[in-house]
Design a protein around this motif. Structure first.
Motif, PDB file in Angstrom:
ATOM      1  N   MET A 129       0.835  -1.204   0.000  1.00  0.00           N
ATOM      2  CA  MET A 129       0.000   0.000   0.000  1.00  0.00           C
ATOM      3  C   MET A 129       0.872   1.257   0.000  1.00  0.00           C
ATOM      4  O   MET A 129       0.575   2.242  -0.688  1.00  0.00           O
ATOM      5  CB  MET A 129      -0.919   0.003   1.220  1.00  0.00           C
ATOM      6  N   SER A 130       1.965   1.208   0.730  1.00  0.00           N
ATOM      7  CA  SER A 130       2.860   2.366   0.796  1.00  0.00           C
ATOM      8  C   SER A 130       3.580   2.591  -0.525  1.00  0.00           C
ATOM      9  O   SER A 130       3.761   3.734  -0.958  1.00  0.00           O
ATOM     10  CB  SER A 130       3.877   2.176   1.922  1.00  0.00           C
ATOM     11  N   THR A 131       4.008   1.506  -1.180  1.00  0.00           N
ATOM     12  CA  THR A 131       4.640   1.666  -2.496  1.00  0.00           C
ATOM     13  C   THR A 131       3.643   2.241  -3.489  1.00  0.00           C
ATOM     14  O   THR A 131       4.024   3.009  -4.392  1.00  0.00           O
ATOM     15  CB  THR A 131       5.199   0.340  -3.031  1.00  0.00           C
ATOM     16  N   ALA A 132       2.364   1.874  -3.334  1.00  0.00           N
ATOM     17  CA  ALA A 132       1.337   2.437  -4.212  1.00  0.00           C
ATOM     18  C   ALA A 132       1.273   3.951  -4.067  1.00  0.00           C
ATOM     19  O   ALA A 132       1.172   4.689  -5.054  1.00  0.00           O
ATOM     20  CB  ALA A 132      -0.024   1.809  -3.900  1.00  0.00           C
ATOM     21  N   VAL A 133       1.341   4.423  -2.828  1.00  0.00           N
ATOM     22  CA  VAL A 133       1.306   5.868  -2.581  1.00  0.00           C
ATOM     23  C   VAL A 133       2.548   6.549  -3.154  1.00  0.00           C
ATOM     24  O   VAL A 133       2.456   7.562  -3.859  1.00  0.00           O
ATOM     25  CB  VAL A 133       1.187   6.144  -1.072  1.00  0.00           C
ATOM     26  N   LEU A 134       3.729   5.994  -2.863  1.00  0.00           N
ATOM     27  CA  LEU A 134       4.967   6.608  -3.334  1.00  0.00           C
ATOM     28  C   LEU A 134       5.047   6.640  -4.859  1.00  0.00           C
ATOM     29  O   LEU A 134       5.416   7.657  -5.457  1.00  0.00           O
ATOM     30  CB  LEU A 134       6.171   5.853  -2.772  1.00  0.00           C
ATOM     31  N   LEU A 135       4.712   5.532  -5.499  1.00  0.00           N
ATOM     32  CA  LEU A 135       4.765   5.482  -6.959  1.00  0.00           C
ATOM     33  C   LEU A 135       3.730   6.404  -7.586  1.00  0.00           C
ATOM     34  O   LEU A 135       3.995   7.054  -8.605  1.00  0.00           O
ATOM     35  CB  LEU A 135       4.562   4.044  -7.444  1.00  0.00           C
ATOM     36  N   ALA A 136       2.556   6.458  -6.989  1.00  0.00           N
ATOM     37  CA  ALA A 136       1.524   7.352  -7.521  1.00  0.00           C
ATOM     38  C   ALA A 136       1.967   8.811  -7.404  1.00  0.00           C
ATOM     39  O   ALA A 136       1.723   9.622  -8.306  1.00  0.00           O
ATOM     40  CB  ALA A 136       0.206   7.130  -6.786  1.00  0.00           C
ATOM     41  N   LEU A 137       2.649   9.143  -6.313  1.00  0.00           N
ATOM     42  CA  LEU A 137       3.164  10.505  -6.158  1.00  0.00           C
ATOM     43  C   LEU A 137       4.237  10.816  -7.197  1.00  0.00           C
ATOM     44  O   LEU A 137       4.275  11.905  -7.767  1.00  0.00           O
ATOM     45  CB  LEU A 137       3.753  10.682  -4.754  1.00  0.00           C
ATOM     46  N   GLY A 138       5.109   9.832  -7.464  1.00  0.00           N
ATOM     47  CA  GLY A 138       6.243  10.096  -8.329  1.00  0.00           C
ATOM     48  C   GLY A 138       6.017   9.863  -9.808  1.00  0.00           C
ATOM     49  O   GLY A 138       6.732  10.428 -10.639  1.00  0.00           O
ATOM     50  N   ARG A 139       5.023   9.026 -10.177  1.00  0.00           N
ATOM     51  CA  ARG A 139       4.886   8.638 -11.579  1.00  0.00           C
ATOM     52  C   ARG A 139       3.523   8.938 -12.192  1.00  0.00           C
ATOM     53  O   ARG A 139       3.380   8.907 -13.410  1.00  0.00           O
ATOM     54  CB  ARG A 139       5.169   7.135 -11.726  1.00  0.00           C
ATOM     55  N   SER A 140       2.523   9.228 -11.393  1.00  0.00           N
ATOM     56  CA  SER A 140       1.172   9.399 -11.946  1.00  0.00           C
ATOM     57  C   SER A 140       1.071  10.587 -12.885  1.00  0.00           C
ATOM     58  O   SER A 140       0.247  10.603 -13.802  1.00  0.00           O
ATOM     59  CB  SER A 140       0.142   9.532 -10.815  1.00  0.00           C
ATOM     60  N   SER A 141       1.907  11.609 -12.682  1.00  0.00           N
ATOM     61  CA  SER A 141       1.827  12.787 -13.542  1.00  0.00           C
ATOM     62  C   SER A 141       2.277  12.466 -14.967  1.00  0.00           C
ATOM     63  O   SER A 141       1.923  13.179 -15.912  1.00  0.00           O
ATOM     64  CB  SER A 141       2.685  13.915 -12.974  1.00  0.00           C
ATOM     65  N   MET A 142       3.063  11.414 -15.144  1.00  0.00           N
ATOM     66  CA  MET A 142       3.493  11.011 -16.487  1.00  0.00           C
ATOM     67  C   MET A 142       2.348  10.339 -17.234  1.00  0.00           C
ATOM     68  O   MET A 142       2.052  10.658 -18.376  1.00  0.00           O
ATOM     69  CB  MET A 142       4.684  10.062 -16.386  1.00  0.00           C
ATOM     70  N   SER A 143       1.728   9.381 -16.555  1.00  0.00           N
ATOM     71  CA  SER A 143       0.590   8.668 -17.124  1.00  0.00           C
ATOM     72  C   SER A 143       0.081   7.694 -16.079  1.00  0.00           C
ATOM     73  O   SER A 143       0.835   6.816 -15.636  1.00  0.00           O
ATOM     74  CB  SER A 143       1.002   7.915 -18.399  1.00  0.00           C
ATOM     75  N   TRP A 144      -1.177   7.820 -15.694  1.00  0.00           N
ATOM     76  CA  TRP A 144      -1.668   6.959 -14.625  1.00  0.00           C
ATOM     77  C   TRP A 144      -1.724   5.501 -15.046  1.00  0.00           C
ATOM     78  O   TRP A 144      -1.605   4.592 -14.223  1.00  0.00           O
ATOM     79  CB  TRP A 144      -3.052   7.421 -14.139  1.00  0.00           C
ATOM     80  N   ASN A 145      -1.865   5.236 -16.382  1.00  0.00           N
ATOM     81  CA  ASN A 145      -1.955   3.828 -16.785  1.00  0.00           C
ATOM     82  C   ASN A 145      -0.596   3.128 -16.777  1.00  0.00           C
ATOM     83  O   ASN A 145      -0.521   1.934 -17.053  1.00  0.00           O
ATOM     84  CB  ASN A 145      -2.629   3.683 -18.151  1.00  0.00           C
ATOM     85  N   ARG A 146       0.477   3.862 -16.436  1.00  0.00           N
ATOM     86  CA  ARG A 146       1.764   3.190 -16.224  1.00  0.00           C
ATOM     87  C   ARG A 146       1.731   2.291 -14.993  1.00  0.00           C
ATOM     88  O   ARG A 146       2.613   1.446 -14.806  1.00  0.00           O
ATOM     89  CB  ARG A 146       2.882   4.224 -16.064  1.00  0.00           C
ATOM     90  N   ALA A 147       0.713   2.449 -14.169  1.00  0.00           N
ATOM     91  CA  ALA A 147       0.601   1.631 -12.961  1.00  0.00           C
ATOM     92  C   ALA A 147       0.428   0.153 -13.263  1.00  0.00           C
ATOM     93  O   ALA A 147       0.613  -0.693 -12.388  1.00  0.00           O
ATOM     94  CB  ALA A 147      -0.581   2.117 -12.113  1.00  0.00           C
ATOM     95  N   ILE A 148       0.101  -0.186 -14.509  1.00  0.00           N
ATOM     96  CA  ILE A 148      -0.116  -1.581 -14.876  1.00  0.00           C
ATOM     97  C   ILE A 148       1.141  -2.221 -15.454  1.00  0.00           C
ATOM     98  O   ILE A 148       1.117  -3.364 -15.914  1.00  0.00           O
ATOM     99  CB  ILE A 148      -1.292  -1.697 -15.878  1.00  0.00           C
ATOM    100  N   LEU A 149       2.270  -1.513 -15.411  1.00  0.00           N
ATOM    101  CA  LEU A 149       3.522  -2.090 -15.899  1.00  0.00           C
ATOM    102  C   LEU A 149       3.832  -3.398 -15.162  1.00  0.00           C
ATOM    103  O   LEU A 149       3.680  -3.479 -13.937  1.00  0.00           O
ATOM    104  CB  LEU A 149       4.675  -1.110 -15.695  1.00  0.00           C
TER     105      LEU A 149
END
Length: 637
Positions: free
Chosen positions: A356-376
């Motif tokens: 859950m914490s990695t989800a928060v950190l990654l969303a903070l750092g990478r979501s501005s590029m493209s939220w669908n990168r979360a499915i990598l």
């Protein structure tokens, strides 16, 4: 007299029975262990089959590290410097050691990654054995846990050598939780856990989360000691955290990797994640992307159940995962005043909270590029612990109520759901291997050919070329780069591929006198796959040797059922029905190497970079540069 000595004291029936019971218990645990790790065996075999000795993308950064080490300019500042947002001191030290031991074979890094995952699995099995002491439940639940932990859908982390850095903190996480749940003294736990936290946060960015995990487990696990001991443990770990994390975020915290590996941030610039986090905090649209990224990330481990629309599936599954985690958290809090149950559940809650914490950190750092990168697929390894914890807790609840039939039914259903994910993951491992074999061919001729498919190699081809030259000069590149446009390390064979497997189906002279040639090439047999590349040769008579004058790369890669996001580093094309479209090569090249007059014969050869051999394509071309007119060289089939 001798029969009175203690060493000769006869065993009583009671002690013999106890000894036999212990041996039987050990045997049953061993059987449970063997059954539980069947998924690890399967994935290990797949890794061995598909690992390829070639750096890719960020992996070419190893050249800079090894060059500094060779020149004697490697210092702590560079070793601890940031790759994107991550200080990767431990992985860099590992690369130096593995390179020395393997002679530059990057498959050593791949096996190191698998070893980390295997060690994590061992730690989790130890924790599982304490949670479910019954060997049958231990075996069944362990098998389901390892179906997730060793899922081949993590193929990027399993086969990309540089991802050793990403996986190391997960090994330290599993070790940390296992140690905190063990019977070691508080002092021993503190030392081991401190080492795990330091090494983990200096392996990759998400390793920073190990600190709060250690602090909270030390404070709230009754097994750590009495309240005074737990307070000292947590306080000491907090002080250590401050001493490590503050310099981590302040001392020379700039990216040192190439811009193509750091989302456009050049060496010397601030890490991209820092700027992106500021945008999330100030922009409403970015906050929406943050939420989307967070949810999709949680659903990522299961999203490929639906290959037709994995993004929509990941949203729904992520919402379910979040709801299940909140229910799990409520269950843990419900057992606050039950020390035994609390100490059983809390380590699994810590594992889930890490995801859950990695989800928060990654969303903070990478979501501005493209939220669908979360499915990598590489993010699956850090998001899967929510699912793993929920599997164990569900088994624990069913075991407490004696609902073994429900557990068997639920376990079989869950395992059945993993079949599609495993099948897809194993297919993707094969596709990754194909792309890397094609990359090997391109690297061999990188000094004599401008690649058209840099995404297989590196977005910055010139950087990869420089690193490849350095590695080749040290004997750390296999196969070696061709010193001239010739056969290089490949041996021509007397075998020709049948026309159904390889052919030239279009060839013509352009108005400027260049050759435009197009064909396909596929190897048959048990491992039917596209060729890794094509060499174009010529000769003036049958008595001459074939001379290489051109290189053609494969322009298509078979990737059926692949979401676009899973096509990274492979230059994928949509799968088509005919072999000539899925194993296609195209080349436009000048004929300066051919004689200006006189007829020559041109022949193409399909190259296999595993066997280091070239196989002839039966159809040949004949032309005379001085007299052959522009246009098709033969009627198209």
């Amino acid at each position: 007299m001798t029969d009175l000595l203690p060493s000769e004291t006869p065993k009583t029936p009671a002690t013999s029975a106890t000894s036999a019971a212990r041996r039987r218990a050990r045997l049953l645990i061993l059987l449970a262990l063997m059954f539980a790790f069947l998924p690890a065996l399967w994935t290990g075999l797949a890794v061995g089959e598909n690992a390829v000795n070639i750096p890719v993308w960020d992996g070419w950064e190893r050249g800079k590290l090894l060059k500094r080490a060779l020149e004697g300019t490697l210092d702590l500042e560079f070793l601890a410097s940031a790759h994107i947002d991550h200080r990767i001191l431990v992985p860099r030290l590992a690369v130096l050691a593995l390179n020395k031991l393997s002679g530059g074979d990057v498959r050593a890094d791949i096996w190191a990654t698998f070893t980390v995952l295997l060690a994590a699995g061992g730690c989790l099995f130890y924790l599982l054995a304490k949670t479910l002491p019954d060997w049958r439940w231990m075996a069944g639940c362990g098998f389901l846990v390892n179906l997730v932990l060793f899922s081949p859908v993590q193929y990027q982390n399993l086969l990309w050598p540089v991802q050793l850095a990403y996986m190391l903190p997960l090994g330290f996480l599993a070790a940390l939780v296992a140690v905190m749940s063990s019977g070691l003294s508080a002092r021993a736990k503190f030392v081991i856990v401190l080492l795990c936290c330091v090494a983990g946060c200096l392996s990759y960015g998400h390793g920073l989360i190990l600190w709060p995990v250690a602090i909270l487990l030390g404070l709230f696990l009754h097994g750590t000691g009495d309240l005074r001991t737990r307070t000292f443990f947590a306080t000491g770990m907090t002080i250590a955290c401050a001493l490590v994390v503050i310099p981590y975020l302040t001392w020379n915290y700039v990216n040192t990797s190439e811009a193509s590996h750091a989302f456009g941030h050049a060496p010397g610039e601030p890490p991209p994640g820092m700027a992106n986090r500021a945008e999330v905090l100030t922009d409403a649209k970015q906050r929406e992307r943050f939420v989307n990224f967070f949810i999709v990330y949680l659903g990522n481990p299961w999203a490929r159940i639906s290959l037709s629309d994995p993004w929509s599936a990941s949203v729904k599954l992520g919402q379910w995962a979040l709801a299940a985690f909140l229910a799990f958290a409520a269950l843990v809090l419900f057992h606050w005043k039950r020390p035994k149950e609390w100490d059983t559940l809390l380590p699994w809650a810590a594992l889930a909270s890490y995801s859950m914490s990695t989800a928060v950190l990654l969303a903070l750092g990478r979501s501005s590029m493209s939220w669908n990168r979360a499915i990598l697929p590489r993010y699956i390894s850090t998001s899967m612990f929510v699912g793993i914890a929920l599997i164990v807790v569900a088994a624990w609840l069913l075991h407490r109520r004696g609902w073994s039939k429900a557990a068997i039914a639920g376990g079989m259903f869950f395992a059945g759901m993993q079949v599609a994910i495993w099948d897809y993951g194993l297919h993707k491992m094969q596709a990754w291997k194909q792309a890397r074999l094609m990359e090997r061919f391109a690297v061999v001729y990188l000094d004599h050919h401008e690649t058209k498919f840099g995404t297989r190699l590196d977005n910055e081809v010139e950087f990869a070329r420089r690193q490849a030259r350095f590695l080749d000069a040290q004997g750390w590149l296999d196969p070696p780069m061709a010193k001239a446009l010739d056969w290089g390390p490949f041996a021509p064979t007397g075998k020709e591929l049948p026309s159904g497997r390889a052919d030239i189906f279009r060839a013509s002279l352009t108005g400027s006198g260049d050759l435009a040639i197009e064909g396909f090439a596929e190897f048959g047999g048990d491992d039917s796959r596209p060729a890794d590349g094509v060499l174009l040769t010529w000769r003036a008579s049958d008595n001459e040797e074939w001379k290489v004058f051109g290189v053609a790369e494969m322009s298509a890669l078979v990737l059926p059922r692949a979401p676009l996001i899973d096509g990274e580093f492979g230059a994928p094309k949509p799968a088509l029905s005919k072999v000539k479209n899925t194993a296609k090569w195209v080349r436009y090249l000048a004929l300066d190497a051919l004689p200006e007059s006189g007829e020559v014969e041109i022949k193409a050869w399909a190259v296999d970079t595993e066997k280091m051999q070239a196989y002839g394509i039966a159809r040949t071309l004949r032309l005379d540069r001085s007299s052959t007119e522009s246009g098709p060289l033969f009627p198209e089939p």
